[in-house]
Design a protein around this motif. Structure first.
Motif, short mmCIF file in Angstrom:
data_model
loop_
_atom_site.label_atom_id
_atom_site.label_comp_id
_atom_site.label_asym_id
_atom_site.label_seq_id
_atom_site.Cartn_x
_atom_site.Cartn_y
_atom_site.Cartn_z
N GLY A 142 0.81 -1.21 0.00
CA GLY A 142 0.00 0.00 0.00
C GLY A 142 0.84 1.26 0.00
N PHE A 143 1.89 1.28 0.84
CA PHE A 143 2.77 2.45 0.89
C PHE A 143 3.48 2.66 -0.45
N LEU A 144 3.98 1.58 -1.03
CA LEU A 144 4.71 1.71 -2.29
C LEU A 144 3.79 2.17 -3.42
N GLN A 145 2.55 1.70 -3.41
CA GLN A 145 1.59 2.16 -4.41
C GLN A 145 1.33 3.65 -4.24
N ASP A 146 1.17 4.09 -2.98
CA ASP A 146 0.95 5.52 -2.73
C ASP A 146 2.16 6.35 -3.15
N ASP A 147 3.35 5.75 -3.08
CA ASP A 147 4.57 6.45 -3.50
C ASP A 147 4.71 6.50 -5.02
N GLY A 148 3.83 5.80 -5.72
CA GLY A 148 3.87 5.81 -7.17
C GLY A 148 4.85 4.82 -7.78
N GLU A 149 5.30 3.84 -6.99
CA GLU A 149 6.24 2.85 -7.53
C GLU A 149 5.52 1.89 -8.48
N ASP A 150 6.23 1.52 -9.54
CA ASP A 150 5.71 0.54 -10.49
C ASP A 150 6.04 -0.85 -9.95
N LEU A 151 5.05 -1.56 -9.46
CA LEU A 151 5.27 -2.81 -8.75
C LEU A 151 5.15 -4.04 -9.63
N VAL A 152 4.62 -3.88 -10.83
CA VAL A 152 4.40 -5.02 -11.72
C VAL A 152 5.43 -4.99 -12.84
N SER A 153 6.22 -6.06 -12.92
CA SER A 153 7.26 -6.11 -13.95
C SER A 153 6.66 -6.11 -15.35
N LYS A 154 7.42 -5.60 -16.29
CA LYS A 154 6.94 -5.57 -17.68
C LYS A 154 7.02 -6.95 -18.32
N ASN A 155 7.99 -7.75 -17.89
CA ASN A 155 8.24 -9.04 -18.53
C ASN A 155 7.45 -10.14 -17.82
N ILE A 156 6.13 -10.11 -17.94
CA ILE A 156 5.27 -11.16 -17.39
C ILE A 156 4.29 -11.61 -18.47
N THR A 157 3.67 -12.76 -18.27
CA THR A 157 2.70 -13.29 -19.23
C THR A 157 1.35 -13.45 -18.55
N LEU A 158 0.32 -12.83 -19.14
CA LEU A 158 -1.04 -12.92 -18.61
C LEU A 158 -1.92 -13.65 -19.62
N ASN A 159 -2.44 -14.80 -19.22
CA ASN A 159 -3.36 -15.57 -20.04
C ASN A 159 -4.71 -15.63 -19.32
N ASN A 160 -5.64 -14.76 -19.76
CA ASN A 160 -6.92 -14.69 -19.07
C ASN A 160 -6.70 -14.49 -17.58
N ALA A 161 -5.91 -13.51 -17.25
CA ALA A 161 -5.53 -13.27 -15.87
C ALA A 161 -5.77 -11.81 -15.49
N THR A 162 -6.02 -11.60 -14.19
CA THR A 162 -6.30 -10.26 -13.68
C THR A 162 -5.42 -9.99 -12.47
N ILE A 163 -4.87 -8.77 -12.42
CA ILE A 163 -4.09 -8.33 -11.26
C ILE A 163 -4.84 -7.17 -10.61
N ILE A 164 -5.24 -7.35 -9.36
CA ILE A 164 -5.96 -6.32 -8.62
C ILE A 164 -4.95 -5.63 -7.69
N PRO A 165 -4.62 -4.36 -7.92
CA PRO A 165 -3.59 -3.70 -7.11
C PRO A 165 -4.08 -3.42 -5.68
N PRO A 166 -3.08 -3.24 -4.78
CA PRO A 166 -1.65 -3.26 -5.03
C PRO A 166 -1.10 -4.68 -5.03
N CYS A 167 -0.24 -4.97 -5.99
CA CYS A 167 0.46 -6.26 -6.07
C CYS A 167 1.88 -6.02 -6.57
N TYR A 168 2.79 -6.83 -6.07
CA TYR A 168 4.12 -6.89 -6.65
C TYR A 168 4.19 -8.17 -7.48
N VAL A 169 4.65 -8.05 -8.74
CA VAL A 169 4.82 -9.21 -9.61
C VAL A 169 6.22 -9.13 -10.23
#
Length: 338
Positions: A240-267
């Motif tokens: 929560g703190f990192l999201q409020d700080d504006g940090e990008d927590l989800v890596s660009k190099n991931i694969t989503l197949n019919n998948a959903t990410i509900i923030p805040p999450c680190y991936v």
């Protein structure tokens, strides 16, 4: 400025996760606890860090990979890394004295089992600053007693009668840490033991008796990583703190197949999510594969495979395989449930 980090403990309360990984190297919100703690302290201090001294335990457990990780951490902050060993668990004062060759000049001592959020100016006129946090149940903590000048005059461990509601969180500043070294040497030489161990508090009390001025430093947030439940909670709060700080927590190099990410999450990098929903408040380390699952409020480390899961308040280690319909789990490294 120096930072001294005693971290030789095995983290038994966080087993099975600490059977293969030292607790300070357990990742929270995508970064090892000790990396996050030291980086945040350096940010608060706001001045160059000359040296970071780490006090480690048995080399068979705190091996070359740990030393390499800590060296990279220190160098990333422009500091020299010094590595010391505490061969026996003889207490907080003994652990500090294992790094006695680095105990000179201004220094912060920080025990690597907690995380903070803070933003304040360090009082460098005092001989020492002890970080504290106001708590609801001070009888469960070590607390400070203050005089009418808001100076610390006593340290009281788990007081049965109210002394104050300011709990010591295990982070200290010393204008000249050599003074503490001299007092702790006296503690060791005279075999002054409390709770079966040599304690930092006995060195501090000798400094107070000599007229040294101690004041408090307040932190906004104090987050424990002592056991599975509080570590998962700390992961949630930190995301929560990192999201409020504006940090990008989800890596660009991931694969989503019919998948959903509900923030805040680190991936982390190279994560594959298939027919899966993660979040909120989930950390997933690099190289994980998750399919046919719903996961929230959980901490998953690296290179783990999860299938057919519905998880809440779960902590899963590295290189694990989990296939099932359990809801609340705590699985260590290399475990398999399928």
């Amino acid at each position: 400025m120096k930072i001294i980090v005693p971290m030789a403990g095995r983290g038994s309360r966080l087993r099975p996760h600490t059977l293969t990984v030292p607790k300070p190297l357990i990742p929270v919100a995508g970064k090892p606890i000790v990396h996050r703690l030291v980086s945040d302290i350096a940010k608060v201090l706001g001045e160059p860090i000359e040296e970071i001294a780490f006090v480690l335990g048995d080399p068979a457990f705190f091996g070359d990979d740990v030393v390499k990780s800590l060296t990279i951490l220190a160098e990333s902050l422009g500091a020299k890394a010094s590595i010391y060993r505490q061969d026996e668990p003889l207490g907080t004062g003994h652990a500090i004295m294992c790094a006695k060759d680095s105990l000179s000049g201004p220094a912060v001592i920080a025990y690597a089992d907690t995380l903070i959020r803070a933003d304040f100016n360090l009082d460098k006129d005092a001989d020492s600053v002890i970080w504290v946090k106001q708590v609801d149940h001070p009888e469960a903590y070590g607390v400070v007693k203050l005089n009418d000048k808001n100076q610390i005059v006593e340290l009281v461990e788990k007081p049965k009668k109210f002394v104050s509601d300011k709990a010591v969180i295990g982070i200290y500043y010393f204008k000249d840490v050599a003074v503490l070294k001299n007092e702790l040497q006296y503690v060791l030489d005279n075999d002054i033991i409390n709770g079966g161990e040599y304690q930092i508090n006995d060195g501090i009390k000798r400094m107070m008796a000599d007229g040294k001025i101690f004041v408090t430093g307040q932190v906004d947030e104090w987050m424990d990583c002592g056991n599975k439940n509080v570590t998962v909670e700390t992961n949630t709060r930190m995301l929560g703190f990192l999201q409020d700080d504006g940090e990008d927590l989800v890596s660009k190099n991931i694969t989503l197949n019919n998948a959903t990410i509900i923030p805040p999450c680190y991936v982390g990098e190279n994560v594959v999510l298939t027919n899966t929903t993660i979040g909120p408040n989930v950390s997933v380390g690099e190289g994980c594969k998750i399919e046919n699952s719903e996961i929230k409020n959980s901490l998953i480390q690296t290179k783990t495979v999860i299938k057919n899961a519905n998880l809440d308040n779960a902590m899963i280690g590295n290189n694990a395989v989990y296939d099932g319909h359990f809801k609340t789990v705590s699985i260590g490294d290399y475990s398999i449930l399928e």
